[in-house]
Motif scaffolding. Structure first.
Motif, PDB file in Angstrom:
ATOM      1  N   LEU A   1       7.932 -27.174 -16.204  1.00 15.47           N
ATOM      2  CA  LEU A   1       9.045 -28.005 -16.638  1.00 15.47           C
ATOM      3  C   LEU A   1       9.253 -27.954 -18.142  1.00 15.47           C
ATOM      4  N   THR A   2       8.523 -27.095 -18.845  1.00 15.50           N
ATOM      5  CA  THR A   2       8.680 -27.009 -20.292  1.00 15.50           C
ATOM      6  C   THR A   2       9.261 -25.687 -20.766  1.00 15.50           C
ATOM      7  N   LYS A   3       9.166 -24.645 -19.944  1.00 19.24           N
ATOM      8  CA  LYS A   3       9.644 -23.331 -20.361  1.00 19.24           C
ATOM      9  C   LYS A   3       9.889 -22.465 -19.142  1.00 19.24           C
ATOM     10  N   ILE A   4      10.460 -21.290 -19.358  1.00 21.99           N
ATOM     11  CA  ILE A   4      10.674 -20.328 -18.291  1.00 21.99           C
ATOM     12  C   ILE A   4       9.436 -19.439 -18.209  1.00 21.99           C
ATOM     13  N   LEU A   5       8.719 -19.533 -17.119  1.00 20.39           N
ATOM     14  CA  LEU A   5       7.468 -18.810 -16.938  1.00 20.39           C
ATOM     15  C   LEU A   5       7.698 -17.479 -16.230  1.00 20.39           C
ATOM     16  N   PRO A   6       6.756 -16.545 -16.331  1.00 18.67           N
ATOM     17  CA  PRO A   6       6.859 -15.306 -15.557  1.00 18.67           C
ATOM     18  C   PRO A   6       6.846 -15.583 -14.062  1.00 18.67           C
ATOM     19  N   ARG A   7       7.243 -14.598 -13.299  1.00 17.88           N
ATOM     20  CA  ARG A   7       7.380 -14.768 -11.850  1.00 17.88           C
ATOM     21  C   ARG A   7       6.081 -15.191 -11.168  1.00 17.88           C
ATOM     22  N   PRO A   8       4.908 -14.581 -11.476  1.00 13.92           N
ATOM     23  CA  PRO A   8       3.679 -15.021 -10.792  1.00 13.92           C
ATOM     24  C   PRO A   8       3.342 -16.491 -11.049  1.00 13.92           C
ATOM     25  N   LYS A   9       3.498 -16.940 -12.302  1.00 14.42           N
ATOM     26  CA  LYS A   9       3.211 -18.331 -12.620  1.00 14.42           C
ATOM     27  C   LYS A   9       4.218 -19.263 -11.959  1.00 14.42           C
ATOM     28  N   THR A  10       5.480 -18.862 -11.934  1.00 15.16           N
ATOM     29  CA  THR A  10       6.499 -19.682 -11.272  1.00 15.16           C
ATOM     30  C   THR A  10       6.172 -19.858  -9.801  1.00 15.16           C
ATOM     31  N   ALA A  11       5.796 -18.769  -9.146  1.00 18.74           N
ATOM     32  CA  ALA A  11       5.444 -18.848  -7.726  1.00 18.74           C
ATOM     33  C   ALA A  11       4.200 -19.708  -7.512  1.00 18.74           C
ATOM     34  N   GLN A  12       3.224 -19.595  -8.410  1.00 18.74           N
ATOM     35  CA  GLN A  12       1.984 -20.369  -8.279  1.00 18.74           C
ATOM     36  C   GLN A  12       2.264 -21.869  -8.352  1.00 18.74           C
ATOM     37  N   PHE A  13       3.024 -22.295  -9.344  1.00 15.84           N
ATOM     38  CA  PHE A  13       3.272 -23.721  -9.515  1.00 15.84           C
ATOM     39  C   PHE A  13       4.237 -24.258  -8.461  1.00 15.84           C
ATOM     40  N   CYS A  14       5.176 -23.435  -8.022  1.00 15.15           N
ATOM     41  CA  CYS A  14       6.075 -23.873  -6.949  1.00 15.15           C
ATOM     42  C   CYS A  14       5.305 -24.078  -5.649  1.00 15.15           C
ATOM     43  N   THR A  15       4.295 -23.270  -5.422  1.00 16.55           N
ATOM     44  CA  THR A  15       3.453 -23.453  -4.247  1.00 16.55           C
ATOM     45  C   THR A  15       2.738 -24.794  -4.303  1.00 16.55           C
ATOM     46  N   MET A  16       2.275 -25.176  -5.487  1.00 16.81           N
ATOM     47  CA  MET A  16       1.616 -26.469  -5.635  1.00 16.81           C
ATOM     48  C   MET A  16       2.593 -27.622  -5.470  1.00 16.81           C
ATOM     49  N   LEU A  17       3.829 -27.437  -5.902  1.00 13.90           N
ATOM     50  CA  LEU A  17       4.815 -28.506  -5.816  1.00 13.90           C
ATOM     51  C   LEU A  17       5.335 -28.705  -4.400  1.00 13.90           C
ATOM     52  N   PHE A  18       5.612 -27.609  -3.708  1.00 15.05           N
ATOM     53  CA  PHE A  18       6.338 -27.707  -2.455  1.00 15.05           C
ATOM     54  C   PHE A  18       5.489 -27.443  -1.216  1.00 15.05           C
TER      55      PHE A  18
END
Length: 297
Positions: A251-268
């Protein structure tokens, strides 16, 4: 909770129903540059699109909060680069329509956290991320019953002179949101919350200052020291969490694709949350099933 039907309608409205999906809300390393004010505004429904996405980002999609917040700052005067970035965000939504926020009513869950309505939060900040004002961006997400119930991505009101200052101000914003949620929970349940709320941060200097360590932060506005009072009164307890596990970084910056997928997995998808120990599963006595080699197509 899901807005899949609503988001499909948004894609159809703006002619992106058949677009090719991408893995990040904006291009990795996206720099938010202002448009040339001397040029006329492009004839594109930029404001209408962001208004539609702002509703989704507020209700069920914390993963697009940073991207929507960044683009919303250009609603008064935008250019074609901002319109292309907004269409990139639609392409990301196209590939993530199935994201659903899940809550567990009772008992333990596979992510190691209890589903008894206990609040926990993750706080982060990106230092001097805005190229115009050099202000930092605050991001936090609050979990309850294994799912996110509150989140925010917003530029800080003042310029932070160090990363610890930015993280400290982010902790203050998180504390204010948590105090509201704790009071709301007490009103709804009729029970007084005696246990402190756990807040994860990835900045140890900011944590030490919040816990009344000696510091030179007299230049910080008084309102940001609210976090100290919450720690003193045992309503909040701080815990250090490494940056690679900090969900609020999304929620603070645009992350690379692997990190985005990792955190989205934790969220959803309710996978194990950082800072929580996974519950040990009972051994069934069966021998493990041999894995089948993956064949790439």
């Amino acid at each position: 909770m899901s807005q899949e039907h609503y988001l499909r309608n948004v894609l159809e409205t703006f002619g992106m129903a058949d677009c090719k999906p991408v893995g990040t809300p904006l291009c990795t390393g996206y720099v938010d540059k202002p448009a040339d004010k001397e040029e006329p505004l492009p004839d594109v429904p930029f404001c209408e699109l962001l208004g539609s996405l702002l509703y989704a980002a507020t209700m069920t999609r914390p993963d697009i909060s940073a991207a929507v917040s960044i683009l919303s700052r250009r609603m008064q005067h935008f250019g074609m680069d901002h319109w292309k970035a907004a269409k990139h965000l639609l392409r990301y939504i196209k590939g993530t329509l199935s994201y659903i926020i899940k809550y567990a009513a009772t008992g333990d869950t596979s992510n190691g956290s209890t589903a008894d309505g206990v609040l926990s939060a993750y706080s982060d900040a990106s230092f001097a991320s805005d190229v115009d004002t050099r202000r930092s961006r605050t991001g936090f997400v609050v979990f309850c019953s294994t799912g996110p119930v509150s989140w925010n991505s917003k530029l800080q009101a003042t310029v932070a002179t160090a990363s610890a200052d930015a993280e400290y101000m982010a902790l203050a914003a998180t504390a204010q949101e948590l105090m509201f949620l704790r009071q709301l929970q007490e009103e709804l349940t009729g029970a007084v919350l005696c246990e402190p709320t756990l807040v994860h941060t990835d900045n140890q200097p900011a944590q030490r200052v919040a816990e009344h360590a000696a510091s030179r932060m007299r230049h910080i506005l008084v309102k940001y020291h609210y976090i100290r009072e919450c720690v003193d009164t045992k309503r909040i307890v701080l815990s250090y969490l490494a940056t690679e596990h900090m969900i609020a970084d999304l929620l603070t910056k645009i992350l690379p694709r692997p990190k985005t997928a990792q955190f989205c997995t934790m969220l959803f998808d309710q996978r194990p949350l950082p800072g929580c120990k996974p519950r040990a599963r009972p051994h069934s006595g069966r021998s493990p099933r041999p894995s089948t080699p993956r064949q790439d197509l």
